[in-house]
Design an enzyme around this catalytic site. Structure first.
Site, PDB file in Angstrom:
ATOM      1  CE  LYS A  24      36.768  38.415  32.778  1.00 32.63           C
ATOM      2  NZ  LYS A  24      37.077  39.831  32.581  1.00 32.63           N
ATOM      3  CG  ASN A  25      40.688  39.468  33.516  1.00 30.08           C
ATOM      4  OD1 ASN A  25      39.785  39.593  32.683  1.00 30.08           O
ATOM      5  ND2 ASN A  25      40.495  39.678  34.814  1.00 30.08           N
ATOM      6  NE  ARG A  97      37.818  48.401  32.008  1.00 35.34           N
ATOM      7  CZ  ARG A  97      37.647  49.714  32.125  1.00 35.34           C
ATOM      8  NH1 ARG A  97      36.480  50.275  31.883  1.00 35.34           N
ATOM      9  NH2 ARG A  97      38.660  50.478  32.482  1.00 35.34           N
ATOM     10  CG  ASP A 121      31.912  43.435  35.474  1.00 34.87           C
ATOM     11  OD1 ASP A 121      31.160  43.191  34.521  1.00 34.87           O
ATOM     12  OD2 ASP A 121      32.756  42.654  35.909  1.00 34.87           O
TER      13      ASP A 121
HETATM   14  N1  EPU Z   1      42.167  53.283  37.060  1.00 35.26           N
HETATM   15  C1  EPU Z   1      42.129  54.656  36.858  1.00 35.26           C
HETATM   16  N2  EPU Z   1      42.486  55.145  35.635  1.00 35.26           N
HETATM   17  C2  EPU Z   1      42.882  54.327  34.618  1.00 35.26           C
HETATM   18  C3  EPU Z   1      42.924  52.930  34.839  1.00 35.26           C
HETATM   19  C4  EPU Z   1      42.557  52.436  36.068  1.00 35.26           C
HETATM   20  O1  EPU Z   1      41.781  55.414  37.772  1.00 35.26           O
HETATM   21  O2  EPU Z   1      43.193  54.820  33.527  1.00 35.26           O
HETATM   22  C5  EPU Z   1      41.759  52.750  38.380  1.00 35.26           C
HETATM   23  C6  EPU Z   1      40.481  51.924  38.261  1.00 35.26           C
HETATM   24  O3  EPU Z   1      39.339  52.758  38.299  1.00 35.26           O
HETATM   25  C7  EPU Z   1      40.581  51.009  39.466  1.00 35.26           C
HETATM   26  C8  EPU Z   1      42.090  50.754  39.544  1.00 35.26           C
HETATM   27  O4  EPU Z   1      42.723  51.799  38.816  1.00 35.26           O
HETATM   28  O5  EPU Z   1      40.159  51.692  40.617  1.00 35.26           O
HETATM   29  C9  EPU Z   1      42.541  49.427  39.016  1.00 35.26           C
HETATM   30  O6  EPU Z   1      42.061  49.249  37.695  1.00 35.26           O
HETATM   31  P1  EPU Z   1      42.844  48.388  36.599  1.00 35.26           P
HETATM   32  O7  EPU Z   1      43.171  49.264  35.448  1.00 35.26           O
HETATM   33  O8  EPU Z   1      43.935  47.617  37.252  1.00 35.26           O
HETATM   34  O9  EPU Z   1      41.717  47.373  36.166  1.00 35.26           O
HETATM   35  P2  EPU Z   1      41.387  46.871  34.714  1.00 35.26           P
HETATM   36  O10 EPU Z   1      42.617  46.667  33.931  1.00 35.26           O
HETATM   37  O11 EPU Z   1      40.308  47.692  34.119  1.00 35.26           O
HETATM   38  C10 EPU Z   1      41.596  44.317  35.244  1.00 35.26           C
HETATM   39  C11 EPU Z   1      40.674  43.155  35.186  1.00 35.26           C
HETATM   40  C12 EPU Z   1      39.700  43.210  36.330  1.00 35.26           C
HETATM   41  C13 EPU Z   1      40.482  43.202  37.636  1.00 35.26           C
HETATM   42  C14 EPU Z   1      41.453  44.374  37.657  1.00 35.26           C
HETATM   43  C15 EPU Z   1      42.335  44.377  38.881  1.00 35.26           C
HETATM   44  C16 EPU Z   1      40.553  42.790  32.825  1.00 35.26           C
HETATM   45  C17 EPU Z   1      39.738  42.795  31.581  1.00 35.26           C
HETATM   46  N3  EPU Z   1      39.946  43.193  33.930  1.00 35.26           N
HETATM   47  O12 EPU Z   1      40.769  45.460  35.077  1.00 35.26           O
HETATM   48  O13 EPU Z   1      38.917  42.027  36.262  1.00 35.26           O
HETATM   49  O14 EPU Z   1      39.585  43.305  38.718  1.00 35.26           O
HETATM   50  O15 EPU Z   1      42.297  44.316  36.490  1.00 35.26           O
HETATM   51  O16 EPU Z   1      43.077  43.202  38.966  1.00 35.26           O
HETATM   52  O17 EPU Z   1      41.722  42.388  32.819  1.00 35.26           O
HETATM   53  C18 EPU Z   1      36.995  40.720  36.332  1.00 35.26           C
HETATM   54  O18 EPU Z   1      37.648  39.862  35.712  1.00 35.26           O
HETATM   55  O19 EPU Z   1      35.871  40.497  36.822  1.00 35.26           O
HETATM   56  C19 EPU Z   1      37.570  42.043  36.490  1.00 35.26           C
HETATM   57  C20 EPU Z   1      36.860  43.106  36.865  1.00 35.26           C
END
Ligand code: EPU
Length: 447
Positions: A24-25, A97, A121
């Site tokens: 998915k990601n 997202r 989430d």
């Molecule tokens: N963060 C910030 N500011 C930002 C971006 C992120 O503070 O501008 C913080 C977040 O709050 C978090 C950390 O950085 O504490 C990591 O967030 P990240 O940006 O890496 O997460 P994401 O890209 O929003 C993706 C996956 C998540 C997965 C995370 C970590 C997708 C759609 N989602 O989220 O997947 O947990 O990377 O690997 O790719 C899931 O599939 O259930 C899921 C939550």
């Protein structure tokens, strides 16, 4: 209208083979990447889940056309001859997202973008400040008005982007913006998750120049244009880990076809420390219960190559059945233990702590977030009526119900269907006593 829910009778070991879907990601981001060219992009191994359906709808609103291949499951052709509008409807706010990742493609092809704020989430604040700063560093002007980000740029310019944390989404956003920017961009402290590297591979096939340097630096040399490409999406290592634990915890034996060792090294190391059984076979990895008590463990989540935060929930479930005290320190999201309250109601002994119960540097130190826990096992679980709060928690509830004594009802199934393809059929295929009840069409998001 009654909602759809799963009814599961626990206590049956799961046995057999299950095939994991595309990630998915990775798939959702690659659908967005296709907007960077007007030529066709053909993706294979795309999962038919709620999140890909929402992303296809989202990209269609700006001019993307897509067609699933009737003869080849999981193959979709995407093409965006022209961008018809730079404005994403507000109705996509809160669904997933992805909308913020359209900033780069829309700025390159239209010069302007209006995208709604994000959903996702209930696992933490999940801000997008890194995304916004990365795009601003490349020359975009961005303001936030009435729930939407407004961006404009003549042509993005290469820059040095220092991410405060290796965010997956911000790294991908910066990549999509940098590949067609003028000049060279350095993305420092970048995420290097296998799903991010999979984007890099697709973008390279489309004509981009991206070096994956040492010390988490991505060096992107901007090119004038990108072209069409064909790519197979990486397999879903979250789904693989989820079914691995479903097999082990129920005392069963599950061959997870498509589980890839290279992308699951840390997970497998932890399973070995716990004493769970696994064996490599030509088309995947077989996971099984060792027929002796599982050992407790200390675990900390981290960015890649650390232990994924998305593996944490099924692993906590596994620890409820290990013999002793386990400690888990969540360092990626500040509120990713909310789901444990339900496990406690089902009989688990889990206590949350605001302190860092681990050694890794953690952004949540002394910040009052319940981001560590201690689990005392083994505890018998009993059936319950539960409601899923988020995707990964949802799978944990399914495993909990599969282990529990009695019949559980699991509501909010659209959350798991958002991220797991054919989950009901896959559980049934492993012999679980699980049925879909309620109105089959309410809250259904999959197309
Ligand atoms: N963060 C910030 N500011 C930002 C971006 C992120 O503070 O501008 C913080 C977040 O709050 C978090 C950390 O950085 O504490 C990591 O967030 P990240 O940006 O890496 O997460 P994401 O890209 O929003 C993706 C996956 C998540 C997965 C995370 C970590 C997708 C759609 N989602 O989220 O997947 O947990 O990377 O690997 O790719 C899931 O599939 O259930 C899921 C939550």
């Amino acid at each position: 209208m009654p909602d759809r829910y799963y009814e599961i009778e626990g206590g049956k070991p799961l046995r057999g083979r299950v095939r994991v879907s595309g990630a998915k990601n990775a798939a959702t981001k690659q659908i967005v990447a296709s907007l960077l060219t007007n030529e066709p992009v053909v993706l294979h191994n795309v999962p038919r889940i709620g999140d890909t359906a929402v992303t296809l709808d989202l990209c269609s609103t700006v001019g993307m056309r897509y067609e699933w291949d009737a003869a080849r499951p999981g193959v979709v052709t995407l093409q965006t001859p022209s961008i018809d509008t730079h404005e994403l409807p507000l109705s996509f706010s809160g669904l997933n997202r992805i909308p913020i990742l359209l900033l780069g493609p829309l700025l390159h092809r239209y010069g302007q973008a209006i995208v709604p704020m994000l959903g996702g989430d209930a696992i933490g604040r999940r801000p997008v400040d890194f995304h916004v700063k990365a795009l601003q560093a490349l020359g975009a002007e961005i303001t936030f008005e009435q729930g939407r980000y407004h961006a404009c740029a003549d042509r993005l310019q290469g820059a040095v982007i220092d991410l405060p944390y290796p965010s997956v989404g911000a790294t991908e956003n910066a990549l999509f913006a940098a590949v067609l920017a003028e000049g060279t961009t350095l993305i420092r402290n970048a995420a290097v998750e296998p799903e991010v590297i999979d984007q890099v591979m697709l973008l390279q096939k489309m004509g981009a120049i991206i070096f994956v340097d040492t010390d988490r630096t991505l060096v992107v040399e901007g090119v004038e244009r990108l072209h069409g490409a064909e790519h197979t999406v990486i397999n879903d290592r979250n789904e693989a880990a989820s079914f691995a634990i479903a097999g082990i915890i129920t005392g069963g034996d599950v061959l997870v076809e498509g589980a890839e060792q290279a992308n699951m090294l840390t997970f497998l190391n932890k399973l070995r420390q716990v004493g769970a059984g696994f064996e490599f076979v030509p088309d995947g990895i077989r996971f099984f219960h060792p027929d002796r008590p599982l050992s407790p463990i200390a675990l900390e989540t981290d960015v890649h190559p650390g232990f994924m935060t998305d593996w944490q929930q099924p692993f906590v479930m596994l620890m409820t059945q290990a013999d002793g005290l386990s400690v888990v320190h969540e360092t990626v999201y500040e509120r990713r233990f909310g789901y444990t309250e339900t496990l406690v109601q089902m009989g688990a002994e889990i206590q949350l702590f605001r302190q860092c119960l681990g050694e890794k540097p953690c952004r949540f130190k002394s910040r009052d977030f319940p981001h560590s826990c201690i689990i005392k096992g083994p505890t018998p679980l009993h059936a319950a009526d539960v409601t899923i709060p988020d995707l990964r928690a949802g799978f944990s509830y399914l495993i909990a119900a599969a282990v529990a004594d009695g019949v559980s009802r699991i509501h909010g199934v659209q959350y798991v269907e958002r991220g797991y393809s054919q989950i009901l059929e896959k559980f049934q295929g492993l012999g679980a006593n699980i049925e879909l009840r309620g109105d089959a069409y309410s809250n259904l998001q999959i197309r």
